[in-house]
Design a protein around this motif. Structure first.
Motif, PDB file in Angstrom:
ATOM      1  N   TRP A  98       0.844  -1.197   0.000  1.00  0.00           N
ATOM      2  CA  TRP A  98       0.000   0.000   0.000  1.00  0.00           C
ATOM      3  C   TRP A  98       0.882   1.250   0.000  1.00  0.00           C
ATOM      4  CZ3 TRP A  98      -4.387   2.249  -0.953  1.00  0.00           C
ATOM      5  CH2 TRP A  98      -4.772   3.415  -0.313  1.00  0.00           C
ATOM      6  N   GLN A 254      -5.334 -14.231   0.776  1.00  0.00           N
ATOM      7  CA  GLN A 254      -5.206 -12.800   0.522  1.00  0.00           C
ATOM      8  C   GLN A 254      -4.762 -12.057   1.777  1.00  0.00           C
ATOM      9  OE1 GLN A 254      -9.020 -11.603  -1.039  1.00  0.00           O
ATOM     10  NE2 GLN A 254      -8.448 -12.090  -3.156  1.00  0.00           N
ATOM     11  N   TYR A 258      -1.312 -10.102   2.237  1.00  0.00           N
ATOM     12  CA  TYR A 258      -1.325  -8.661   2.503  1.00  0.00           C
ATOM     13  C   TYR A 258      -0.417  -8.335   3.683  1.00  0.00           C
ATOM     14  CZ  TYR A 258      -2.899  -3.952   3.555  1.00  0.00           C
ATOM     15  OH  TYR A 258      -2.922  -2.597   3.801  1.00  0.00           O
ATOM     16  N   ASP A 353      -5.599   2.358   4.472  1.00  0.00           N
ATOM     17  CA  ASP A 353      -5.906   1.460   3.359  1.00  0.00           C
ATOM     18  C   ASP A 353      -7.200   0.713   3.690  1.00  0.00           C
ATOM     19  OD1 ASP A 353      -5.976  -0.303   1.277  1.00  0.00           O
ATOM     20  OD2 ASP A 353      -4.114  -1.345   1.777  1.00  0.00           O
ATOM     21  N   ASP A 354      -8.328   1.283   3.289  1.00  0.00           N
ATOM     22  CA  ASP A 354      -9.621   0.686   3.633  1.00  0.00           C
ATOM     23  C   ASP A 354      -9.781  -0.687   2.996  1.00  0.00           C
ATOM     24  OD1 ASP A 354     -10.477   2.839   5.226  1.00  0.00           O
ATOM     25  OD2 ASP A 354     -11.160   3.954   3.473  1.00  0.00           O
ATOM     26  N   ALA A 355      -9.335  -0.814   1.751  1.00  0.00           N
ATOM     27  CA  ALA A 355      -9.439  -2.117   1.087  1.00  0.00           C
ATOM     28  C   ALA A 355      -8.550  -3.142   1.782  1.00  0.00           C
ATOM     29  CB  ALA A 355      -9.058  -1.990  -0.387  1.00  0.00           C
ATOM     30  N   GLY A 356      -7.356  -2.713   2.198  1.00  0.00           N
ATOM     31  CA  GLY A 356      -6.459  -3.618   2.911  1.00  0.00           C
ATOM     32  C   GLY A 356      -7.019  -4.041   4.259  1.00  0.00           C
ATOM     33  N   ARG A 357      -7.637  -3.094   4.962  1.00  0.00           N
ATOM     34  CA  ARG A 357      -8.256  -3.441   6.248  1.00  0.00           C
ATOM     35  C   ARG A 357      -9.378  -4.462   6.045  1.00  0.00           C
ATOM     36  NH1 ARG A 357     -10.500   0.550  10.158  1.00  0.00           N
ATOM     37  NH2 ARG A 357      -9.689  -0.789  11.819  1.00  0.00           N
ATOM     38  N   ALA A 358     -10.116  -4.307   4.962  1.00  0.00           N
ATOM     39  CA  ALA A 358     -11.184  -5.264   4.679  1.00  0.00           C
ATOM     40  C   ALA A 358     -10.604  -6.652   4.418  1.00  0.00           C
ATOM     41  CB  ALA A 358     -12.004  -4.784   3.478  1.00  0.00           C
ATOM     42  N   ILE A 359      -9.464  -6.701   3.730  1.00  0.00           N
ATOM     43  CA  ILE A 359      -8.808  -7.987   3.474  1.00  0.00           C
ATOM     44  C   ILE A 359      -8.390  -8.642   4.792  1.00  0.00           C
ATOM     45  CG2 ILE A 359      -6.710  -9.032   2.530  1.00  0.00           C
ATOM     46  CD1 ILE A 359      -6.927  -7.060   0.199  1.00  0.00           C
ATOM     47  N   ASN A 362     -11.438  -9.908   6.695  1.00  0.00           N
ATOM     48  CA  ASN A 362     -11.900 -11.185   6.127  1.00  0.00           C
ATOM     49  C   ASN A 362     -11.006 -12.331   6.591  1.00  0.00           C
ATOM     50  OD1 ASN A 362     -13.993  -9.903   4.797  1.00  0.00           O
ATOM     51  ND2 ASN A 362     -12.842  -9.688   2.890  1.00  0.00           N
TER      52      ASN A 362
END
Length: 368
Positions: A98, A254, A258, A353-359, A362
């Motif tokens: 990121w 994922q 990450y 990193d909102d997308a990274g936090r979501a990863i 999950n």
């Protein structure tokens, strides 16, 4: 000031990133040799002093070329319409770092005839003359290009590696060596780090490169990947035919990838961070049989934090099925550098990193 002439090299390159770029040519069947003669690399016109005053690491100034056009990436001195050097080829690690949304292009050079010592797949030893590059783009502009160059064993600082960044000029005709850092470079919102920050991140692993490694070049890595290096005899010890698959379903793979790419540089088994924080987020090839055998699982699940910073002292690092109750997830959402609030990563990022936090959320929800 003493300037160095770059060593001859085998060239690899990536043309990728969110900001786009030309489509790379297919990989050649054999790696060619790059022409690095002085006539192929004429000096660009000097526009002012390429290094700002009061540089904090003047030793690096004595080793690194002052202009990006003199480092061997391109065959043309004017980079507004750059001509890539013969043999430039792409590589893209399977897990991305990121960088506040900046697009990236990657490059790697290996010396002709040189091989990566892969006897320990988690700790590659690169031949002298190896160079790696990463170009950052933001707002449709080229902002900086970072270079890692292995000049010799223990000949530069304490590692043999030169780590520097080049700041692109406004007309993008070239990029100048920069040691002190530039906030909001070219009005892009992207901060160029000071040279000393490069060392603070990369010195924590066995050798300096982070993204050009066995795990990062396996799996979905494209261009010059683990298979390419194996097929062309560029590794002293070939990997198994299956490579190094990461265990678990998609969400777990994922998430582990990450954390490996974004946190594993500091939280690695051989990092000095381990002196105070026993947490390993960097994957190791011999610990991938099951999710429960990964260093991340062993050192985070139901393990309590030990730091007094970040408001997470005494909280579990990871609670299976509960991202909000996991300190790792919580600190990823912090962007406030202060003695009482420790953001993760601690430097190099101003935006969550909102997308990274979501990863990672999950991953935590899917852990067995």
């Amino acid at each position: 000031m003493r300037l160095c002439t770059p060593l001859p090299a085998l060239a690899f390159m990536t043309l990728l990133g969110a900001c786009g770029g030309p489509t790379p040519d297919p990989l050649p069947s054999t790696p060619p040799t790059l022409d690095m003669s002085p006539t192929a690399r004429p000096d660009p016109p000097l526009i002012g002093d390429p290094v700002q005053a009061a540089a904090p690491s003047i030793e690096v100034f004595n080793y690194a070329p002052p202009w990006l056009s003199r480092t061997g990436l391109y065959s043309s001195p004017d980079l507004r319409t750059p001509t890539l050097a013969d043999g430039v080829m792409p590589f893209q690690p399977q897990y991305e770092l990121w960088a506040d949304g900046s697009g990236k292009q990657r490059y790697v050079f290996l010396p002709p005839g040189g091989k990566i010592d892969s006897g320990n797949m988690d700790r590659w030893r690169y031949p002298i003359g190896t160079k790696l590059w990463k170009e950052f783009r933001a707002g449709g502009k080229r902002i900086e290009t970072r270079m890692e160059w292995k000049r010799g064993d223990k000949s530069v600082q304490d590692s043999g590696w030169v780590l520097v960044t080049y700041r692109w000029l406004d007309d993008e005709s070239d990029a100048a060596l920069n040691l002190v850092g530039v906030p909001n470079a070219r009005g892009s919102g992207h901060d160029i780090p000071p040279q000393m920050d490069c060392e603070s991140c990369h010195r924590k692993v066995y050798e300096r490169p982070l993204g050009f490694s066995a795990i990062q070049l396996a799996g979905t890595a494209t261009g010059v990947n683990l298979k390419y290096l194996t097929d062309h005899g560029l590794l002293t010890a070939p990997p198994p035919p299956a490579g190094f698959p990461i265990p678990g379903g998609v969400a777990i793979r994922q998430g582990l990838g990450y954390l490996h790419a974004n946190c594993g540089g500091c939280h690695a088994a051989d990092s000095d961070v381990q002196n105070t924080i026993n947490m390993v987020l960097r994957l190791e090839v011999g610990k991938l049989a099951t999710v429960q055998q990964t260093p991340m699982y062993l050192t985070t699940v139901n393990q309590l934090t030990m730091s007094t910073k970040g408001g997470t002292d005494g909280q579990p690092r990871v609670v299976r099925g509960d991202p909000a109750g996991s300190a790792v997830y919580k600190r990823m959402g912090v962007r406030e550098v202060s003695p009482e609030s420790l953001q993760m990563p601690p430097q190099g990022s101003n935006l969550v990193d909102d997308a990274g936090r979501a990863i990672v959320a999950n991953l935590i929800q899917a852990l067995p």
